[in-house]
Design a protein around this motif. Structure first.
Motif, PDB file in Angstrom:
ATOM      1  N   ALA A   1       8.719   4.057   3.540  1.00 54.40           N
ATOM      2  CA  ALA A   1       8.858   3.935   2.088  1.00 54.40           C
ATOM      3  C   ALA A   1       8.232   2.640   1.593  1.00 54.40           C
ATOM      4  O   ALA A   1       7.573   2.614   0.539  1.00 54.40           O
ATOM      5  CB  ALA A   1      10.334   3.995   1.702  1.00 54.40           C
ATOM      6  N   ALA A   2       8.421   1.548   2.345  1.00 57.61           N
ATOM      7  CA  ALA A   2       7.800   0.275   1.958  1.00 57.61           C
ATOM      8  C   ALA A   2       6.273   0.365   2.027  1.00 57.61           C
ATOM      9  O   ALA A   2       5.568  -0.194   1.177  1.00 57.61           O
ATOM     10  CB  ALA A   2       8.313  -0.850   2.855  1.00 57.61           C
ATOM     11  N   ASP A   3       5.755   1.062   3.033  1.00 60.85           N
ATOM     12  CA  ASP A   3       4.298   1.219   3.131  1.00 60.85           C
ATOM     13  C   ASP A   3       3.752   2.053   1.980  1.00 60.85           C
ATOM     14  O   ASP A   3       2.693   1.742   1.418  1.00 60.85           O
ATOM     15  CB  ASP A   3       3.935   1.877   4.473  1.00 60.85           C
ATOM     16  N   TYR A   4       4.470   3.119   1.620  1.00 65.84           N
ATOM     17  CA  TYR A   4       4.036   3.927   0.477  1.00 65.84           C
ATOM     18  C   TYR A   4       4.113   3.126  -0.817  1.00 65.84           C
ATOM     19  O   TYR A   4       3.292   3.307  -1.718  1.00 65.84           O
ATOM     20  CB  TYR A   4       4.902   5.182   0.364  1.00 65.84           C
TER      21      TYR A   4
ATOM     22  N   PHE B   1      12.547   9.751   4.091  1.00 69.67           N
ATOM     23  CA  PHE B   1      11.825   9.530   2.842  1.00 69.67           C
ATOM     24  C   PHE B   1      10.711  10.557   2.734  1.00 69.67           C
ATOM     25  O   PHE B   1       9.855  10.659   3.610  1.00 69.67           O
ATOM     26  CB  PHE B   1      11.235   8.115   2.816  1.00 69.67           C
ATOM     27  N   ARG B   2      10.722  11.336   1.659  1.00 73.51           N
ATOM     28  CA  ARG B   2       9.760  12.419   1.491  1.00 73.51           C
ATOM     29  C   ARG B   2       8.904  12.237   0.237  1.00 73.51           C
ATOM     30  O   ARG B   2       8.267  13.178  -0.216  1.00 73.51           O
ATOM     31  CB  ARG B   2      10.496  13.760   1.420  1.00 73.51           C
ATOM     32  N   GLY B   3       8.907  11.029  -0.324  1.00 75.77           N
ATOM     33  CA  GLY B   3       8.169  10.817  -1.571  1.00 75.77           C
ATOM     34  C   GLY B   3       6.664  10.762  -1.385  1.00 75.77           C
ATOM     35  O   GLY B   3       5.906  11.332  -2.161  1.00 75.77           O
ATOM     36  N   GLY B   4       6.188  10.085  -0.347  1.00 74.44           N
ATOM     37  CA  GLY B   4       4.765   9.946  -0.129  1.00 74.44           C
ATOM     38  C   GLY B   4       4.096   9.101  -1.208  1.00 74.44           C
ATOM     39  O   GLY B   4       4.741   8.357  -1.953  1.00 74.44           O
TER      40      GLY B   4
END
Length: 509
Positions: free
Chosen positions: A134-137, A495-498
């Motif tokens: 999530a932090a990378d996205y 986390f599935r937000g992308g």
């Protein structure tokens, strides 16, 4: 648009200026806003205040008639680190197994097993990896568009009239969309961090519950082994008395039945210990750990609890509720993000080249933007509002779930506490006194062997029930300390937000 003759160096200058400017000039950040944090314990609505009703729209209607509430954007979260500086798969790397200080005559403590679990349980590393993703996205969704550099040549077959053009094109994002993207994902990162904390509690609680089960079985084994010696001696006495004609055969058979029942209980207690150990070792992430004696107490200094205070602390400290509140802020930020999506980005291109037929240079400039005539992003705005509503209701759902779970644990705790206090204060002392009197009466010839056998079995069963009550009390206490979180080997939230927000930013059609 053609301008006077330019040499190669002048062309390069014209190309370099817009290219570098487009790459390094930051977008204007939107103003920082603040918002009131949604309380985890919302105050009840007064009867004098009108309650708003949510109007549902028929799915067949082409356009939503619900106007999204006018909300200020949530505070822009600052970046914590640059993902490029973080080693790949840092959270997923294997952790060195801590040494088990098992010494002769000693055993494993709960603290040692919990340390093993925190270091080796795979679900904690799964949840940590999701938080890192999530932090990378979050970093990715805030990146600007790369400039497009191209070259074109015309009329190459007609020598002397050919034209050569170099093009630099760039899309400029408006309305601070990239910063709003980061804001949405920033709250998602916070939610994932709370999920990691929730998973830690789940693992620690499961290890503690399995430890209690194993400790209960271990103490039952000790009590059964002691009683087994007494029953075995009783069988020998009954056999001798029957052979001597001093007792009936029924006394001998009853003693043998008692011995068989005790041996069955011993095997069942061993099975329970083995199962609890396997469950505990699996939750700790080391299923092949060598078995050892457990060190611990089942009777901690506990008493009546103030359940109102515990409920308040639970609702204030539960990582489940904190994660849900972060997702409310995420949904609210996404509403703000979708409301500016229809503001068009600016597309600019500059071309510089040379026309060999005239011997002159050329500079062409293009500036354009999509006009939101057919697509004003109203569907995404309405959907974002629905997601926000769902997130707010999820906070209430988790709060009610915690209260329901706490009610069950409170029943378990209070029931076990009543039993433990009664066993310690009355039942066990009276059972021991009854056993002593029966032994004395048997020695004096006032009690038969069967009567003594019944008293011994009552004392034995009382001790086993007392141990079980201690176990129930310890397990209820473990659940309270673990904030009612269990399921240390269940799949954690992912986390599935992308990075779909970034794609949405640069595809406005």
């Amino acid at each position: 648009m053609a301008v006077g003759k330019l040499n190669v160096w002048q062309w390069s200058l014209f190309l370099a200026v817009p290219s570098f400017a487009g790459c390094v000039l930051p977008y204007e950040k939107p103003a920082t806003y603040s918002e009131e944090i949604i309380p985890l314990n919302p105050a009840p609505i007064s009867q004098a205040q009108p309650q708003s009703k949510v109007q549902l729209v028929d799915y067949q209607e082409p356009f939503s008639v619900i106007e999204p509430p006018m909300l200020e954007p949530t505070e822009i979260l600052p970046p914590e680190f640059a993902p490029a500086n973080v080693p790949a798969l840092e959270v997923a790397q294997a952790t060195k197994l801590p040494a088990l200080p098992v010494v002769e005559g000693e055993g494993l403590t709960l603290s040692q097993l919990q340390d093993l679990a925190l270091a080796n349980n795979p679900t904690i590393r799964q949840s940590s990896a999701s938080a890192q993703a999530a932090a990378d996205y979050r970093y990715q969704v805030g990146l600007s568009a790369n400039p497009v550099v191209g070259y074109s040549a015309m009329q190459l077959a007609d020598q002397g009239t050919d034209q050569h053009v170099v093009t630099v094109e760039r899309e400029f994002v408006t309305a601070g969309k990239l910063d709003l993207n980061r804001n949405v994902l920033g709250h998602a990162v916070e939610a994932q961090k709370w999920d990691v904390e929730s998973q830690r509690y789940r693992v620690l609680t499961d290890v503690r519950l399995s430890f209690v089960d194993a400790l209960v079985a271990q103490q039952r084994i000790d009590v059964i082994d002691d009683f087994h010696q007494v029953v075995s001696h009783g069988v020998s006495v009954a056999q001798q008395q029957f052979k001597a004609g001093e007792a009936a055969q029924s006394d001998q058979l009853q003693a043998e039945i008692e011995l068989n029942e005790v041996e069955v209980l011993r095997q069942q207690a061993q099975f329970a210990w083995d199962a609890a150990w396997q469950e505990m070792a699996a939750t700790a992430g080391v299923p092949d750990m060598a078995r050892s004696q457990l060190l611990g107490q089942l009777n901690p200094q506990v008493g009546n609890l103030e359940w109102d205070a515990i409920t308040s602390d639970l609702l204030g400290n539960s990582p489940e509720l904190h994660a849900s509140a972060s997702r409310v802020h995420q949904a609210r930020s996404n509403m703000t993000r979708q409301e500016v999506q229809h503001i068009p980005n600016i597309i600019a291109a500059i071309e510089a080249g040379h026309d060999n037929s005239t011997g002159s240079g050329m500079i062409n400039l293009f500036v354009g933007a999509p006009i939101p005539v057919f697509n004003d992003n109203s569907g995404n705005v309405s959907a974002a509002y629905r997601e926000y509503c769902r997130a707010t209701h999820d906070v209430k759902r988790i709060e009610m779930s915690l209260k329901a779970r706490l009610a069950g644990v409170a029943k378990q705790y209070d029931s076990a506490l009543v039993a433990v206090e009664r066993y310690e204060g009355q039942i066990l002392p009276k059972a021991k006194q009854t056993l002593d009197l029966a032994e004395q009466a048997y020695t004096a010839g006032e009690f038969s062997f069967i009567q003594v056998l019944i008293v011994r079995r009552t004392y034995f069963d009382t001790n086993l029930q007392y141990i079980d009550a201690l176990g129930e009390l310890a397990k209820a206490h473990a659940k309270i300390d673990g904030l009612l979180l269990t399921g240390g080997l269940d799949e954690p939230n992912d986390f599935r937000g992308g990075d779909s927000l970034r794609g949405q930013t640069f595809s406005q059609q």
